[in-house]
Structures are given as C-alpha cells and as structure tokens.
Design a protein around this motif. Structure first.
Motif: not given
Length: 194
Positions: A92-114
């Motif tokens: 379920r670790d799927m962090f950075p793959q998304a921005i490789r596909e569409k190359r947005p101008k900006a990005f926001i990700f959130e996740n747990v403190k752990g």
C-alpha cells in the motif's frame, strides 16, 4: 485551477480544495463506500469526476487538461504507529508515483506522523528525493536503497537549479487550527521550481 485528487477517502481534502478555487478533473478512490459518500455530498457535484479504482490502474492520459495540483493522502497503514509498520515492504506504499504520470505544477500529500519515525528516516529522505526528481525513475526490480543512492548522487552533483520540484515538509496538528481533536499529520507540498 485544475486538480486531481488521489486516495480521496470521503473527500474532505477535495472539498477544501474546491473552496480554495480548484476544479477537480478526477477524484480517484478505491473504497466503494468512500466513493458513495463523495457522490452523495450535495454541497458539490463530484459525481461525474469520481473514479472508483486504484490509483495504480487509473488512466492519467484520460484527463485532457493541464493539471495545476495533485493532492491526496496515500495509505497510511505502512507507516502508522498502530499497524505493522512495514513501510516500503507494504504494497500500500504508493507515495511518489502519481506525480510522474501527470507532472502537475504543485502537489500536496498528507500522511501519518509515523512516517517521521527514526526507523523510517532513510525512507523518508528517499520519498523526498523522489518527489524532488520524479523524472529519475526507479528501474524495474531496482531496490529502493539503490535508487535512493542514485538520487542522492544526482542531488549532490546538482547546483539545485535543476530541481524539478521544491519540496517542503511539515508536521501539523489539527488541534492547532481549531479542530477539536489532536490529529497529527505530515504534509508534503511541492511547487514546480523555486
């Protein structure tokens, strides 16, 4: 401003972004009940842009628009203090793959403190480097440690004018923003260049 929301859950971040002026071209969520919640929210007409599928199988080329922002909260189970904390060994670790596909101008990700635990410190740095340099892809079957080494080398050789994204990371507590709940989350946000 156009956006894509990934791992949207019940749509809380999506609602906040609409109130901030973003127009969602796609809201991608695997959980059918979460998708139903988003579709039934009468405050916003998200129905036509909700895709009930895994972000891994989502066809980013189907979005025929420039994307200003990609947002989302990747699954937290790999890093949660209450789980098995398998990190990168969790599917379920799927962090950075998304921005490789569409190359947005900006990005926001959130996740747990752990994710900021000492045991994940190398992997935390690896996620940051991947987000900075999404064009330096991980080869098939390449261990993440080797990919991190390549990214470290590239980063050390760069004068940092070639950063694809400037990455900022901060731990925030919802209680500090008027929410009656202690809910600590780490936020990554990126902008294209400096």
């Amino acid at each position: 401003m156009n956006s894509i929301e990934l791992f949207s859950g019940g749509g809380g971040l999506a609602l906040g972004l609409v109130k901030s002026g973003f127009h969602h071209k796609a809201i991608v969520e695997l959980n059918k009940n979460a998708c139903k919640t988003i579709r039934l929210n009468s405050a916003f007409d998200f129905g036509k842009c909700v895709y009930e599928c895994s972000v891994v199988n989502f066809d980013y080329t189907a979005i025929d628009a420039d994307i200003d922002l990609i947002s989302g909260g990747p699954p937290c189970q790999p890093f949660s203090l209450g789980g098995k904390a398998k990190g990168n060994e969790d599917s379920r670790d799927m962090f950075p793959q998304a921005i490789r596909e569409k190359r947005p101008k900006a990005f926001i990700f959130e996740n747990v403190k752990g994710l900021m635990r000492k045991s994940f410190s190398d992997y935390f740095e690896y996620i940051t480097l991947q987000l900075q340099y999404p064009s330096l892809n991980k080869a098939i079957d390449e261990p993440w440690q080797l990919h991190k080494s390549r990214l470290d080398h590239y980063h050390a050789q760069s004068d940092h004018t070639q950063l694809e994204y400037k990455v900022t990371c901060k731990l925030v507590n919802a209680a500090d923003y008027g929410i009656p709940q202690k809910r600590e989350r780490i936020f990554y946000w990126l902008s294209n260049g400096y």
